[in-house]
Motif scaffolding. Sequence first.
Motif, PDB file in Angstrom:
ATOM      1  N   ALA A 101       1.278  -1.458  -0.101  1.00 18.58           N
ATOM      2  CA  ALA A 101       0.092   0.109  -0.281  1.00 18.58           C
ATOM      3  C   ALA A 101       1.211   1.033   0.164  1.00 18.58           C
ATOM      4  N   LEU A 102       0.578   2.058  -0.951  1.00 17.12           N
ATOM      5  CA  LEU A 102       1.467   3.452  -0.902  1.00 17.12           C
ATOM      6  C   LEU A 102       0.576   4.484  -1.204  1.00 17.12           C
ATOM      7  N   PRO A 103       1.636   5.774  -0.782  1.00 15.45           N
ATOM      8  CA  PRO A 103       1.119   7.400  -0.400  1.00 15.45           C
ATOM      9  C   PRO A 103       0.848   7.168  -2.001  1.00 15.45           C
ATOM     10  N   LYS A 104      -0.112   8.176  -2.579  1.00 15.53           N
ATOM     11  CA  LYS A 104      -0.947   8.789  -4.145  1.00 15.53           C
ATOM     12  C   LYS A 104       0.458   8.757  -5.057  1.00 15.53           C
ATOM     13  N   ASP A 105       1.301   9.858  -4.125  1.00 18.93           N
ATOM     14  CA  ASP A 105       2.807  10.391  -4.913  1.00 18.93           C
ATOM     15  C   ASP A 105       3.707   8.517  -5.278  1.00 18.93           C
ATOM     16  N   ARG A 106       4.138   7.979  -4.185  1.00 21.54           N
ATOM     17  CA  ARG A 106       4.960   7.166  -4.801  1.00 21.54           C
ATOM     18  C   ARG A 106       4.267   5.991  -5.276  1.00 21.54           C
ATOM     19  N   PHE A 107       2.963   5.673  -5.320  1.00 18.09           N
ATOM     20  CA  PHE A 107       1.989   5.190  -6.883  1.00 18.09           C
ATOM     21  C   PHE A 107       1.985   5.726  -7.748  1.00 18.09           C
ATOM     22  N   ASN A 108       2.552   6.862  -7.701  1.00 14.47           N
ATOM     23  CA  ASN A 108       2.312   8.004  -9.358  1.00 14.47           C
ATOM     24  C   ASN A 108       3.017   8.400  -9.634  1.00 14.47           C
ATOM     25  N   TYR A 109       4.458   7.857  -9.125  1.00 13.86           N
ATOM     26  CA  TYR A 109       5.732   7.897  -9.068  1.00 13.86           C
ATOM     27  C   TYR A 109       6.235   6.417 -10.030  1.00 13.86           C
ATOM     28  N   LEU A 110       6.193   5.577  -9.220  1.00 18.49           N
ATOM     29  CA  LEU A 110       6.126   4.423 -10.262  1.00 18.49           C
ATOM     30  C   LEU A 110       5.328   3.923 -11.235  1.00 18.49           C
ATOM     31  N   ARG A 111       4.320   4.346 -11.014  1.00 18.70           N
ATOM     32  CA  ARG A 111       3.140   4.302 -12.128  1.00 18.70           C
ATOM     33  C   ARG A 111       3.989   4.930 -13.275  1.00 18.70           C
ATOM     34  N   LEU A 112       4.571   5.914 -13.015  1.00 22.01           N
ATOM     35  CA  LEU A 112       4.936   6.917 -14.390  1.00 22.01           C
ATOM     36  C   LEU A 112       6.673   6.121 -15.225  1.00 22.01           C
ATOM     37  N   LYS A 113       7.464   5.125 -14.208  1.00 19.36           N
ATOM     38  CA  LYS A 113       8.628   4.782 -14.224  1.00 19.36           C
ATOM     39  C   LYS A 113       7.851   3.624 -14.940  1.00 19.36           C
ATOM     40  N   LEU A 114       7.294   2.428 -14.701  1.00 19.29           N
ATOM     41  CA  LEU A 114       6.551   1.390 -15.085  1.00 19.29           C
ATOM     42  C   LEU A 114       6.169   1.409 -16.582  1.00 19.29           C
TER      43      LEU A 114
END
Length: 128
Positions: A101-114
Amino acid sequence: MQNTVALSTAEVEYVSAAEATAQAIWLRFVLDDFGEMQPDATPLFCDNMSAISMVKNPVFHQKTRHINRMYRFIREALQEGVIDMRFYRSEEQLADIFTKALPKDRFNYLRLKLGVKPVSSLGEAVES
């Protein structure tokens, strides 16, 4: 699935690295069958320095004697140049998006990296 009980995070990472090593060896074998020899070691990224130390230094870790012997082959794979254990910062672990479970900022960062785009950026191509 892990068939052993780990007493620390480092041991969990070690067992996971051993499982990944088994998969890397199998994939190298399959590629070799197709005539695609892999001359370089397969990089194996780990974000736990203690686990990397356990793989690279067999003398240092008396307290890990209880780890199942079947996982000790990872050290041989490293010595034979089949794998190359490398440190990878926790902040860059792309798999976290699938496992935590990730904070929104981290989730968005990793989603972008993928390379996954948010629905809002797709415009009319996707109905939301």
